[in-house]
Design a protein around this motif. Structure first.
Motif, PDB file in Angstrom:
ATOM      1  N   GLY A  35       0.862  -1.231  -0.085  1.00  0.00           N
ATOM      2  CA  GLY A  35       0.129   0.173   0.135  1.00  0.00           C
ATOM      3  C   GLY A  35       0.764   1.392   0.075  1.00  0.00           C
ATOM      4  O   GLY A  35       2.250   1.244  -0.075  1.00  0.00           O
ATOM      5  N   TRP A  36       0.121   2.317  -0.140  1.00  0.00           N
ATOM      6  CA  TRP A  36       0.663   3.658  -0.005  1.00  0.00           C
ATOM      7  C   TRP A  36       0.223   4.192   1.368  1.00  0.00           C
ATOM      8  O   TRP A  36      -0.895   4.221   1.667  1.00  0.00           O
ATOM      9  CB  TRP A  36       0.412   4.604  -1.312  1.00  0.00           C
ATOM     10  CG  TRP A  36       1.204   4.401  -2.544  1.00  0.00           C
ATOM     11  CD1 TRP A  36       0.598   3.493  -3.633  1.00  0.00           C
ATOM     12  CD2 TRP A  36       2.344   4.685  -2.837  1.00  0.00           C
ATOM     13  NE1 TRP A  36       1.662   3.286  -4.471  1.00  0.00           N
ATOM     14  CE2 TRP A  36       2.744   4.141  -4.044  1.00  0.00           C
ATOM     15  CE3 TRP A  36       3.397   5.664  -2.071  1.00  0.00           C
ATOM     16  CZ2 TRP A  36       3.751   4.435  -4.769  1.00  0.00           C
ATOM     17  CZ3 TRP A  36       4.372   6.047  -2.859  1.00  0.00           C
ATOM     18  CH2 TRP A  36       4.847   5.345  -4.198  1.00  0.00           C
ATOM     19  N   TYR A  37       0.980   4.986   1.961  1.00  0.00           N
ATOM     20  CA  TYR A  37       0.857   5.724   3.204  1.00  0.00           C
ATOM     21  C   TYR A  37       1.317   7.014   3.094  1.00  0.00           C
ATOM     22  O   TYR A  37       2.132   7.474   2.288  1.00  0.00           O
ATOM     23  CB  TYR A  37       1.738   4.913   4.324  1.00  0.00           C
ATOM     24  CG  TYR A  37       1.505   3.433   4.497  1.00  0.00           C
ATOM     25  CD1 TYR A  37       1.942   2.566   3.648  1.00  0.00           C
ATOM     26  CD2 TYR A  37       0.804   3.127   5.635  1.00  0.00           C
ATOM     27  CE1 TYR A  37       1.742   1.115   3.884  1.00  0.00           C
ATOM     28  CE2 TYR A  37       0.524   1.634   5.991  1.00  0.00           C
ATOM     29  CZ  TYR A  37       0.860   0.880   5.042  1.00  0.00           C
ATOM     30  OH  TYR A  37       0.889  -0.515   5.206  1.00  0.00           O
ATOM     31  N   ARG A  50      -4.477   0.648  -0.747  1.00  0.00           N
ATOM     32  CA  ARG A  50      -4.026  -0.819  -0.372  1.00  0.00           C
ATOM     33  C   ARG A  50      -4.404  -1.511  -1.952  1.00  0.00           C
ATOM     34  O   ARG A  50      -5.600  -1.300  -2.192  1.00  0.00           O
ATOM     35  CB  ARG A  50      -4.534  -1.248   0.576  1.00  0.00           C
ATOM     36  CG  ARG A  50      -4.157  -2.697   1.032  1.00  0.00           C
ATOM     37  CD  ARG A  50      -4.995  -3.091   2.325  1.00  0.00           C
ATOM     38  NE  ARG A  50      -4.524  -4.381   2.794  1.00  0.00           N
ATOM     39  CZ  ARG A  50      -5.157  -5.593   2.305  1.00  0.00           C
ATOM     40  NH1 ARG A  50      -6.074  -5.437   1.414  1.00  0.00           N
ATOM     41  NH2 ARG A  50      -4.675  -6.872   2.790  1.00  0.00           N
ATOM     42  N   ILE A  51      -3.466  -2.425  -1.978  1.00  0.00           N
ATOM     43  CA  ILE A  51      -3.755  -3.627  -2.980  1.00  0.00           C
ATOM     44  C   ILE A  51      -3.506  -4.876  -2.589  1.00  0.00           C
ATOM     45  O   ILE A  51      -2.325  -5.169  -1.964  1.00  0.00           O
ATOM     46  CB  ILE A  51      -3.184  -3.120  -4.464  1.00  0.00           C
ATOM     47  CG1 ILE A  51      -3.490  -4.345  -5.582  1.00  0.00           C
ATOM     48  CG2 ILE A  51      -1.751  -3.292  -4.033  1.00  0.00           C
ATOM     49  CD1 ILE A  51      -2.931  -3.703  -6.919  1.00  0.00           C
ATOM     50  N   SER A  52      -4.204  -5.793  -2.396  1.00  0.00           N
ATOM     51  CA  SER A  52      -4.228  -6.975  -2.115  1.00  0.00           C
ATOM     52  C   SER A  52      -3.441  -7.979  -2.892  1.00  0.00           C
ATOM     53  O   SER A  52      -2.999  -7.760  -4.090  1.00  0.00           O
ATOM     54  CB  SER A  52      -5.701  -7.701  -1.603  1.00  0.00           C
ATOM     55  OG  SER A  52      -6.372  -8.103  -3.044  1.00  0.00           O
ATOM     56  N   ARG A  53      -3.143  -9.182  -2.047  1.00  0.00           N
ATOM     57  CA  ARG A  53      -2.550 -10.302  -3.011  1.00  0.00           C
ATOM     58  C   ARG A  53      -3.128 -10.680  -4.262  1.00  0.00           C
ATOM     59  O   ARG A  53      -2.310 -10.724  -5.133  1.00  0.00           O
ATOM     60  CB  ARG A  53      -2.250 -11.551  -1.998  1.00  0.00           C
ATOM     61  CG  ARG A  53      -1.552 -11.332  -0.612  1.00  0.00           C
ATOM     62  CD  ARG A  53      -1.709 -12.449   0.102  1.00  0.00           C
ATOM     63  NE  ARG A  53      -1.217 -13.814  -0.505  1.00  0.00           N
ATOM     64  CZ  ARG A  53      -2.136 -14.907  -0.972  1.00  0.00           C
ATOM     65  NH1 ARG A  53      -3.264 -14.788  -0.661  1.00  0.00           N
ATOM     66  NH2 ARG A  53      -1.593 -15.944  -1.572  1.00  0.00           N
ATOM     67  N   VAL A  54      -4.285 -10.498  -4.506  1.00  0.00           N
ATOM     68  CA  VAL A  54      -4.941 -10.934  -5.546  1.00  0.00           C
ATOM     69  C   VAL A  54      -5.588  -9.680  -6.464  1.00  0.00           C
ATOM     70  O   VAL A  54      -6.201 -10.002  -7.426  1.00  0.00           O
ATOM     71  CB  VAL A  54      -6.073 -11.926  -5.460  1.00  0.00           C
ATOM     72  CG1 VAL A  54      -5.613 -13.069  -4.720  1.00  0.00           C
ATOM     73  CG2 VAL A  54      -7.311 -11.211  -4.494  1.00  0.00           C
ATOM     74  N   GLY A  55      -4.939  -8.509  -5.993  1.00  0.00           N
ATOM     75  CA  GLY A  55      -5.447  -7.429  -6.807  1.00  0.00           C
ATOM     76  C   GLY A  55      -6.558  -6.690  -6.434  1.00  0.00           C
ATOM     77  O   GLY A  55      -6.853  -5.428  -7.066  1.00  0.00           O
ATOM     78  N   PHE A  67      -7.614   8.778  -6.437  1.00  0.00           N
ATOM     79  CA  PHE A  67      -6.441   7.783  -6.326  1.00  0.00           C
ATOM     80  C   PHE A  67      -6.657   6.743  -7.131  1.00  0.00           C
ATOM     81  O   PHE A  67      -7.589   5.931  -6.692  1.00  0.00           O
ATOM     82  CB  PHE A  67      -5.932   7.792  -5.147  1.00  0.00           C
ATOM     83  CG  PHE A  67      -5.336   9.202  -4.380  1.00  0.00           C
ATOM     84  CD1 PHE A  67      -5.577  10.432  -5.019  1.00  0.00           C
ATOM     85  CD2 PHE A  67      -4.499   9.133  -3.122  1.00  0.00           C
ATOM     86  CE1 PHE A  67      -4.967  11.594  -4.519  1.00  0.00           C
ATOM     87  CE2 PHE A  67      -4.083  10.216  -2.606  1.00  0.00           C
ATOM     88  CZ  PHE A  67      -4.379  11.590  -3.215  1.00  0.00           C
ATOM     89  N   THR A  68      -5.771   5.967  -7.613  1.00  0.00           N
ATOM     90  CA  THR A  68      -5.782   4.663  -8.123  1.00  0.00           C
ATOM     91  C   THR A  68      -4.353   4.089  -7.912  1.00  0.00           C
ATOM     92  O   THR A  68      -3.408   4.554  -8.413  1.00  0.00           O
ATOM     93  CB  THR A  68      -6.072   4.678  -9.754  1.00  0.00           C
ATOM     94  OG1 THR A  68      -7.267   5.287  -9.734  1.00  0.00           O
ATOM     95  CG2 THR A  68      -6.005   3.368 -10.099  1.00  0.00           C
ATOM     96  N   ILE A  69      -4.397   2.908  -7.271  1.00  0.00           N
ATOM     97  CA  ILE A  69      -3.162   2.164  -7.039  1.00  0.00           C
ATOM     98  C   ILE A  69      -3.026   1.135  -7.847  1.00  0.00           C
ATOM     99  O   ILE A  69      -4.043   0.557  -8.500  1.00  0.00           O
ATOM    100  CB  ILE A  69      -3.334   1.742  -5.616  1.00  0.00           C
ATOM    101  CG1 ILE A  69      -1.874   0.987  -5.025  1.00  0.00           C
ATOM    102  CG2 ILE A  69      -4.238   0.579  -5.173  1.00  0.00           C
ATOM    103  CD1 ILE A  69      -1.639   0.498  -3.591  1.00  0.00           C
ATOM    104  N   SER A  70      -1.793   0.961  -8.179  1.00  0.00           N
ATOM    105  CA  SER A  70      -1.660  -0.509  -9.136  1.00  0.00           C
ATOM    106  C   SER A  70      -0.256  -0.841  -8.829  1.00  0.00           C
ATOM    107  O   SER A  70       0.770  -0.223  -8.290  1.00  0.00           O
ATOM    108  CB  SER A  70      -1.667   0.116 -10.502  1.00  0.00           C
ATOM    109  OG  SER A  70      -0.659   1.008 -10.988  1.00  0.00           O
ATOM    110  N   ASN A  76       8.277  -5.309 -10.027  1.00  0.00           N
ATOM    111  CA  ASN A  76       8.329  -5.205  -8.841  1.00  0.00           C
ATOM    112  C   ASN A  76       8.200  -3.753  -8.238  1.00  0.00           C
ATOM    113  O   ASN A  76       8.894  -3.317  -7.500  1.00  0.00           O
ATOM    114  CB  ASN A  76       9.515  -5.802  -8.158  1.00  0.00           C
ATOM    115  CG  ASN A  76       9.248  -6.290  -6.909  1.00  0.00           C
ATOM    116  OD1 ASN A  76       8.296  -6.642  -6.128  1.00  0.00           O
ATOM    117  ND2 ASN A  76      10.440  -6.435  -6.079  1.00  0.00           N
ATOM    118  N   THR A  77       7.427  -3.112  -8.835  1.00  0.00           N
ATOM    119  CA  THR A  77       6.916  -1.663  -8.548  1.00  0.00           C
ATOM    120  C   THR A  77       5.438  -1.354  -8.108  1.00  0.00           C
ATOM    121  O   THR A  77       4.614  -2.252  -8.483  1.00  0.00           O
ATOM    122  CB  THR A  77       7.467  -0.923  -9.712  1.00  0.00           C
ATOM    123  OG1 THR A  77       6.542  -1.157 -10.804  1.00  0.00           O
ATOM    124  CG2 THR A  77       8.957  -0.889 -10.097  1.00  0.00           C
TER     125      THR A  77
END
Length: 115
Positions: A35-37, A50-55, A67-70, A76-77
């Motif tokens: 995740g981003w904090y 936050r992005i989980s193990r399965v996306g 905001f959009t997390i990817s 590995n970014t």
């Protein structure tokens, strides 16, 4: 040794956009929740995306829809696209796993939203 390096911050006007990036070494993001904090002056650090193990993704209410997390598992970014930025988004932004690895905190990247 785990190393997380954040980049992409800067000064932006309200309503503007930024994309933050996090490069990881010594740890794989592929099968972890990450995740981003952010930490604003005088405030506690908070998990904003936050992005989980399965996306699957989750966001704190204050950034939902903006905001959009990817994650790029091959590189590995981790990225955070931030649109419609507000002055209250001003903070130092960090990436880490969820739950966090205390020894892995990087320097963060400063985001300042101001006219």
């Amino acid at each position: 040794q785990v190393q997380l390096v954040e980049s992409g911050g800067g000064l932006v006007q309200p309503g503007g956009s930024l994309t933050l990036s996090c490069a990881a070494s010594g740890i794989s993001f592929r099968f972890r929740a990450v995740g981003w904090y952010r930490q604003a002056p005088g405030k506690q650090r908070e998990l904003v995306a936050r992005i989980s193990r399965v996306g699957g993704t989750d966001y704190v209410d204050s950034v939902k829809g903006r905001f959009t997390i990817s994650r790029d598992s091959a590189k590995n970014t981790l990225s955070l696209r931030m649109n419609s930025l507000k002055p209250e988004d001003t903070a130092v932004y960090y990436c880490n796993t969820d739950p966090v690895l205390q020894s892995a905190w990087g320097q963060g990247t400063q985001v300042t939203v101001s006219s």
